[in-house]
Write an enzyme that holds these catalytic residues in place. Structure first.
Site, mmCIF file in Angstrom:
data_model
loop_
_atom_site.group_PDB
_atom_site.id
_atom_site.type_symbol
_atom_site.label_atom_id
_atom_site.label_comp_id
_atom_site.label_asym_id
_atom_site.label_seq_id
_atom_site.Cartn_x
_atom_site.Cartn_y
_atom_site.Cartn_z
ATOM 1 C CE LYS A 63 -11.364 65.775 64.325
ATOM 2 N NZ LYS A 63 -10.580 65.547 65.540
ATOM 3 C CE LYS A 86 -6.278 66.460 59.240
ATOM 4 N NZ LYS A 86 -6.288 66.887 60.622
ATOM 5 C CE LYS A 127 -5.684 60.256 65.481
ATOM 6 N NZ LYS A 127 -4.704 59.993 66.506
HETATM 7 P P1 TYM Z 1 -3.893 63.983 66.802
HETATM 8 O O1 TYM Z 1 -4.016 62.885 67.798
HETATM 9 O O2 TYM Z 1 -4.906 64.100 65.737
HETATM 10 O O3 TYM Z 1 -2.499 63.877 66.063
HETATM 11 C C1 TYM Z 1 -1.285 63.774 66.774
HETATM 12 C C2 TYM Z 1 -0.213 64.599 66.083
HETATM 13 O O4 TYM Z 1 -0.032 64.168 64.735
HETATM 14 C C3 TYM Z 1 -0.056 65.295 63.871
HETATM 15 N N1 TYM Z 1 -0.604 64.880 62.564
HETATM 16 C C4 TYM Z 1 0.009 65.070 61.385
HETATM 17 N N2 TYM Z 1 1.186 65.634 61.057
HETATM 18 C C5 TYM Z 1 1.525 65.642 59.743
HETATM 19 N N3 TYM Z 1 0.760 65.112 58.759
HETATM 20 C C6 TYM Z 1 -0.433 64.549 59.049
HETATM 21 N N4 TYM Z 1 -1.176 64.012 58.086
HETATM 22 C C7 TYM Z 1 -0.851 64.503 60.405
HETATM 23 N N5 TYM Z 1 -1.948 63.999 61.038
HETATM 24 C C8 TYM Z 1 -1.777 64.245 62.353
HETATM 25 C C9 TYM Z 1 -0.959 66.294 64.564
HETATM 26 O O5 TYM Z 1 -0.725 67.597 64.097
HETATM 27 C C10 TYM Z 1 -0.575 66.091 66.012
HETATM 28 O O6 TYM Z 1 0.570 66.856 66.317
HETATM 29 N N6 TYM Z 1 -5.473 68.096 69.072
HETATM 30 C C11 TYM Z 1 -4.345 67.189 68.983
HETATM 31 C C12 TYM Z 1 -4.007 66.480 70.276
HETATM 32 C C13 TYM Z 1 -3.683 67.361 71.425
HETATM 33 C C14 TYM Z 1 -2.540 68.174 71.584
HETATM 34 C C15 TYM Z 1 -2.656 68.758 72.869
HETATM 35 C C16 TYM Z 1 -1.447 68.451 70.784
HETATM 36 C C17 TYM Z 1 -4.423 67.512 72.560
HETATM 37 N N7 TYM Z 1 -3.804 68.335 73.437
HETATM 38 C C18 TYM Z 1 -1.688 69.643 73.346
HETATM 39 C C19 TYM Z 1 -0.489 69.330 71.262
HETATM 40 C C20 TYM Z 1 -0.608 69.914 72.544
HETATM 41 C C21 TYM Z 1 -4.720 66.126 67.981
HETATM 42 O O7 TYM Z 1 -5.846 65.900 67.674
HETATM 43 O O8 TYM Z 1 -3.700 65.373 67.556
#
Ligand code: TYM
Length: 332
Positions: A112, A195, A198
């Site tokens: 990023k 992957k 967004k």
């Molecule tokens: P975020 O908001 O980017 O995504 C939310 C969840 O979706 C999953 N994900 C995917 N899984 C499979 N294939 C994909 N292409 C794909 N894109 C996204 C992510 O793995 C995630 O589980 N850092 C985290 C948010 C967060 C979090 C936490 C998660 C903040 N605090 C504590 C778990 C526990 C994130 O950016 O998710």
């Protein structure tokens, strides 16, 4: 019941299929078997620049969608991260236990910050995984349902929990990542080796749950596949087609083997058309229910405040224990 925590960023006007199939779908099933805490991580959503009006809207859209796909506030604790100040408080403590080099090795930060330009990337983006560790450790989570892209952040969380416990005495549960293999990485429809994301995918590469199904059908139709004809599950040789099969299987409840058998003698076009139909049926009620929740923002905000209060009861207990262990004075 084992404890679960997970989070999702309110950084888009809809979740995409990767978010749903990789993570949120498991949040819904785990409500039945675990003590579940789910948060919309708005603190994380300001690490790369944002517009306040858009953020407020997206935070509500995220919460409404989570309810629409089946989170039940009677069964889980659903809340917004900024309404539980202990997250930022614990993050500070953990940041003092994290090595600069250790944080620098986080691949999501590297990707990023490279996209933004290393000079422009915020310190918040750098410390993002430490805040995520605080989210998890505050609730003494045993399991964290996420997609594959979060594995490294989960490793850091485990390291920090163990480090703290060793230095100051047993305080945190060391959590496990809960990653379901088949849907751990849903890929971009236009670039099936990356992957679905967004921040990184082009609009044509992403299927958004709240999008018009006719638009999603077009995206599926123009999804990149290979030049072969036979419908086979082969992620190495046929990554695009295999991604579509994974999505189809997850949405329909049919196994990949069943699908492969059902499409013997048929072509990619047939599969794409049918998948678009399955997707349309799947998203229709989700779109309607999301709109329903958004029609009454006061009620939605109320529900989230109740969630935050429940979350705080747990988070404040952990933070107090942490402060005590590290030698901060207790409130007299
Ligand atoms: P975020 O908001 O980017 O995504 C939310 C969840 O979706 C999953 N994900 C995917 N899984 C499979 N294939 C994909 N292409 C794909 N894109 C996204 C992510 O793995 C995630 O589980 N850092 C985290 C948010 C967060 C979090 C936490 C998660 C903040 N605090 C504590 C778990 C526990 C994130 O950016 O998710």
């Amino acid at each position: 019941r084992p404890r679960v925590l997970s989070g999702i960023q309110p950084t888009a006007d809809s979740f995409h299929l990767g978010n749903y199939l990789g993570a949120v779908r498991n949040w819904v099933t785990m409500q039945e078997t675990h003590d579940t805490f789910y948060c919309v991580v708005d603190l994380h959503a300001i690490t790369a620049g944002h517009d306040p009006v858009v953020l407020r809207r997206r935070t509500r859209v995220a919460a409404a969608q989570l309810l629409a796909v089946g989170l039940d506030p009677e069964k889980c604790t659903l809340f917004v991260q900024s309404q539980v100040p202990e997250h930022a408080q614990l993050a500070w403590v953990l940041s003092c236990l994290t090595g600069f080099g250790e944080a620098s090795r986080m691949t999501q930060f590297k990707d990023k910050s490279a996209r933004q330009g290393a000079e422009r990337a915020s310190v918040g983006l750098f410390t993002y995984p430490i805040l995520q560790a605080a989210d998890i450790l505050l609730y003494q989570a045993d399991a964290v349902p996420v997609g594959e892209d979060q594995r490294q952040h989960l490793e850091l969380t485990r390291d920090l929990a163990q480090r703290f416990n060793t230095l100051f005495g047993a305080t945190f549960t060391v959590p496990e990542a809960y990653i379901v293999r088949d849907t751990a990485k849903i890929t971009d429809l236009q670039d099936p080796t990356s992957k679905m994301s967004k921040s990184a995918s082009s609009p044509a590469g992403i299927i958004e749950l709240l999008d018009d199904p006719a638009r999603s059908a077009k995206k599926i139709k123009s999804a990149v596949t290979d030049t072969g004809r036979e419908i086979l599950f082969d992620p190495e040789q046929k990554p695009g087609l295999s991604n579509l099969l994974k999505i189809y299987s997850a949405l329909s409840g049919r196994t990949i083997d069943e699908l492969v058998e059902a499409y013997v003698g048929k072509g990619y076009g047939d599969l794409k058309k049918d998948l678009a139909g399955v997707l349309a049926d799947f998203v229709r009620p989700i779109r309607e229910r999301t709109t329903g929740f958004l029609d009454d923002p006061a009620q939605l905000d109320k529900l989230l405040s109740i969630g935050a209060e429940k979350a705080r009861a747990v988070a404040s207990t952990t933070l107090r224990a942490t402060y005590d262990r590290i030698g901060f004075l207790a409130e007299a």
